[in-house]
Design a protein around this motif. Structure first.
Motif, PDB file in Angstrom:
ATOM      1  N   LYS A  64       0.784  -1.081  -0.154  1.00 47.19           N
ATOM      2  CA  LYS A  64       0.055   0.113   0.068  1.00 47.19           C
ATOM      3  C   LYS A  64       0.972   1.215   0.162  1.00 47.19           C
ATOM      4  O   LYS A  64       1.818   1.407   0.834  1.00 47.19           O
ATOM      5  N   VAL A  65       0.590   2.081  -0.898  1.00 52.32           N
ATOM      6  CA  VAL A  65       1.457   3.341  -1.020  1.00 52.32           C
ATOM      7  C   VAL A  65       0.560   4.557  -1.112  1.00 52.32           C
ATOM      8  O   VAL A  65      -0.821   4.678  -1.639  1.00 52.32           O
ATOM      9  N   TYR A  66       1.360   5.866  -1.040  1.00 51.58           N
ATOM     10  CA  TYR A  66       0.906   7.065  -1.227  1.00 51.58           C
ATOM     11  C   TYR A  66       1.608   7.521  -2.499  1.00 51.58           C
ATOM     12  O   TYR A  66       2.825   7.338  -2.905  1.00 51.58           O
ATOM     13  N   ARG A  88       1.682   9.233 -14.783  1.00 53.20           N
ATOM     14  CA  ARG A  88       3.080   8.615 -14.866  1.00 53.20           C
ATOM     15  C   ARG A  88       3.286   7.725 -13.621  1.00 53.20           C
ATOM     16  O   ARG A  88       3.677   6.563 -13.410  1.00 53.20           O
ATOM     17  N   LEU A  89       3.058   8.256 -12.532  1.00 49.93           N
ATOM     18  CA  LEU A  89       3.136   7.604 -11.174  1.00 49.93           C
ATOM     19  C   LEU A  89       2.242   6.607 -11.006  1.00 49.93           C
ATOM     20  O   LEU A  89       2.406   5.588 -10.268  1.00 49.93           O
ATOM     21  N   GLN A  90       1.017   6.810 -11.295  1.00 49.86           N
ATOM     22  CA  GLN A  90      -0.070   5.682 -11.393  1.00 49.86           C
ATOM     23  C   GLN A  90       0.298   4.482 -11.996  1.00 49.86           C
ATOM     24  O   GLN A  90      -0.002   3.427 -11.604  1.00 49.86           O
ATOM     25  N   LYS A  91       0.732   4.864 -13.224  1.00 53.39           N
ATOM     26  CA  LYS A  91       1.328   3.708 -14.150  1.00 53.39           C
ATOM     27  C   LYS A  91       2.058   2.891 -13.647  1.00 53.39           C
ATOM     28  O   LYS A  91       2.400   1.699 -13.469  1.00 53.39           O
ATOM     29  N   TYR A  92       3.503   3.351 -12.811  1.00 49.78           N
ATOM     30  CA  TYR A  92       4.486   2.854 -12.118  1.00 49.78           C
ATOM     31  C   TYR A  92       3.840   1.907 -10.892  1.00 49.78           C
ATOM     32  O   TYR A  92       4.460   0.860 -11.161  1.00 49.78           O
ATOM     33  N   CYS A  93       2.785   2.524 -10.192  1.00 53.62           N
ATOM     34  CA  CYS A  93       2.349   1.967  -9.277  1.00 53.62           C
ATOM     35  C   CYS A  93       1.768   0.522  -9.508  1.00 53.62           C
ATOM     36  O   CYS A  93       1.705  -0.699  -8.999  1.00 53.62           O
ATOM     37  N   TYR A  98       1.388  -2.314  -6.833  1.00 51.11           N
ATOM     38  CA  TYR A  98       1.230  -1.491  -5.725  1.00 51.11           C
ATOM     39  C   TYR A  98      -0.384  -0.918  -5.703  1.00 51.11           C
ATOM     40  O   TYR A  98      -0.869  -0.576  -6.506  1.00 51.11           O
ATOM     41  N   GLU A  99      -0.915  -0.796  -4.507  1.00 54.32           N
ATOM     42  CA  GLU A  99      -2.133  -0.405  -4.055  1.00 54.32           C
ATOM     43  C   GLU A  99      -2.115   1.012  -3.651  1.00 54.32           C
ATOM     44  O   GLU A  99      -1.375   1.383  -2.628  1.00 54.32           O
ATOM     45  N   ASN A 124      -0.239  11.368   8.304  1.00 55.20           N
ATOM     46  CA  ASN A 124      -1.172  10.049   8.455  1.00 55.20           C
ATOM     47  C   ASN A 124      -0.333   9.008   7.417  1.00 55.20           C
ATOM     48  O   ASN A 124      -0.756   8.646   6.450  1.00 55.20           O
ATOM     49  N   LEU A 125       0.559   8.375   8.222  1.00 58.11           N
ATOM     50  CA  LEU A 125       1.465   7.383   7.465  1.00 58.11           C
ATOM     51  C   LEU A 125       1.089   5.960   8.012  1.00 58.11           C
ATOM     52  O   LEU A 125       1.885   4.847   7.543  1.00 58.11           O
ATOM     53  N   ASP A 126       0.148   5.988   8.966  1.00 56.43           N
ATOM     54  CA  ASP A 126      -0.156   4.315   9.423  1.00 56.43           C
ATOM     55  C   ASP A 126      -0.439   3.266   8.348  1.00 56.43           C
ATOM     56  O   ASP A 126      -0.261   2.012   8.589  1.00 56.43           O
ATOM     57  N   SER A 127      -1.127   3.668   7.194  1.00 56.74           N
ATOM     58  CA  SER A 127      -1.913   2.757   6.559  1.00 56.74           C
ATOM     59  C   SER A 127      -1.012   2.184   5.319  1.00 56.74           C
ATOM     60  O   SER A 127      -1.501   1.598   4.339  1.00 56.74           O
ATOM     61  N   VAL A 128       0.256   3.049   5.267  1.00 57.08           N
ATOM     62  CA  VAL A 128       0.976   2.516   3.862  1.00 57.08           C
ATOM     63  C   VAL A 128       2.544   2.274   4.380  1.00 57.08           C
ATOM     64  O   VAL A 128       2.886   2.460   5.399  1.00 57.08           O
ATOM     65  N   SER A 129       3.119   1.729   3.503  1.00 59.86           N
ATOM     66  CA  SER A 129       4.600   1.411   3.737  1.00 59.86           C
ATOM     67  C   SER A 129       5.625   2.231   2.592  1.00 59.86           C
ATOM     68  O   SER A 129       6.674   2.040   2.747  1.00 59.86           O
TER      69      SER A 129
END
Length: 226
Positions: A64-66, A88-93, A98-99, A124-129
């Motif tokens: 899971k990412v931002y 471009r970032l969405q395509k990379y993910c 990556y979700e 708010n970083l608890d839900s991503v890595s």
């Protein structure tokens, strides 16, 4: 007697990161035992059960990412630069499987340490890595290494899609240099002096001056390698 293992060992057995283990602990999915010094310890029996899939309702945040994308000026945003950067970032993910939990788009200078979208993301970083950014200077112009180190210490990886070293001088750099000058001018002469200095820089065609300066620096660098 129950055997206990460290958070690092427990994460290795299950196949997740220590950050995910901390999230599970905070959510009550897999509670840890705290040593007198505050270190997390886990029951080996529970860890092995989880590894075998016998513990339900577990959410793995390791994929899971931002996404954080930024341009410096409203003009860049209106010309579509921000949207293209985000795409471009969405395509990379997507390619990395990556979700994307949330996308943070910002129009502001990389020198500004009070960017609202960046502040909101960092709060708010608890839900991503991971945080996915196109170039290092999209995240910050100065203090980048400190920011990366801080995030690493809480289990967050910053992943850059491209290397900014190959980028040429552009509107971003011009705006940031002008921001530095006007910032110090404001401290020395107040808001009125700041406006006067900015107007003067605009009249002097600052981008051309910056480009000339960079050409001189690059020329000196090439000479030193001969």
């Amino acid at each position: 007697m129950h055997e206990y293992v460290s958070i690092t060992k427990a994460a290795q057995i299950i196949g997740v990161t220590p950050k995910t283990m901390r999230v599970w602990d905070n959510e009550g999915v897999l509670k840890s035992y705290k040593t007198p010094k505050g270190h997390r310890r886990y029951s080996l029996d529970e860890i092995e059960s989880l590894a075998l899939g016998r513990v339900s309702n577990v959410v793995n945040i390791d994929n899971k990412v931002y996404i954080y994308s930024r341009v410096s000026t409203r003009k860049q945003c209106e010309s579509g630069n921000l949207d293209r950067q985000t795409q471009r970032l969405q395509k990379y993910c997507l390619d990395k499987d990556y979700e994307v939990v949330e996308i943070y788009n910002e129009v502001d200078s990389g020198l500004n340490d009070r960017r609202p979208k960046l502040s909101k993301m960092l709060s708010n970083l608890d839900s991503v890595s991971k945080i996915i950014v196109e170039y290092p200077d999209r995240l910050a112009r100065f203090g980048l290494n400190y920011l990366i180190l801080m995030l690493k210490n809480i289990g967050i990886t910053v992943e850059f899609v491209e290397d900014a070293k190959s980028k040429s001088i552009n509107e971003d750099m011009t705006k940031d240099i002008i921001s530095i000058i006007t910032c110090f001018s404001a401290k020395l002469y107040g808001a009125r002096g700041r406006r006067k200095v900015k107007k003067t820089l605009d009249e002097l065609a600052m981008p051309k001056l910056i480009e000339k300066a960079v050409n001189v620096i690059e020329g000196d660098s090439k000479m030193s390698t001969l």
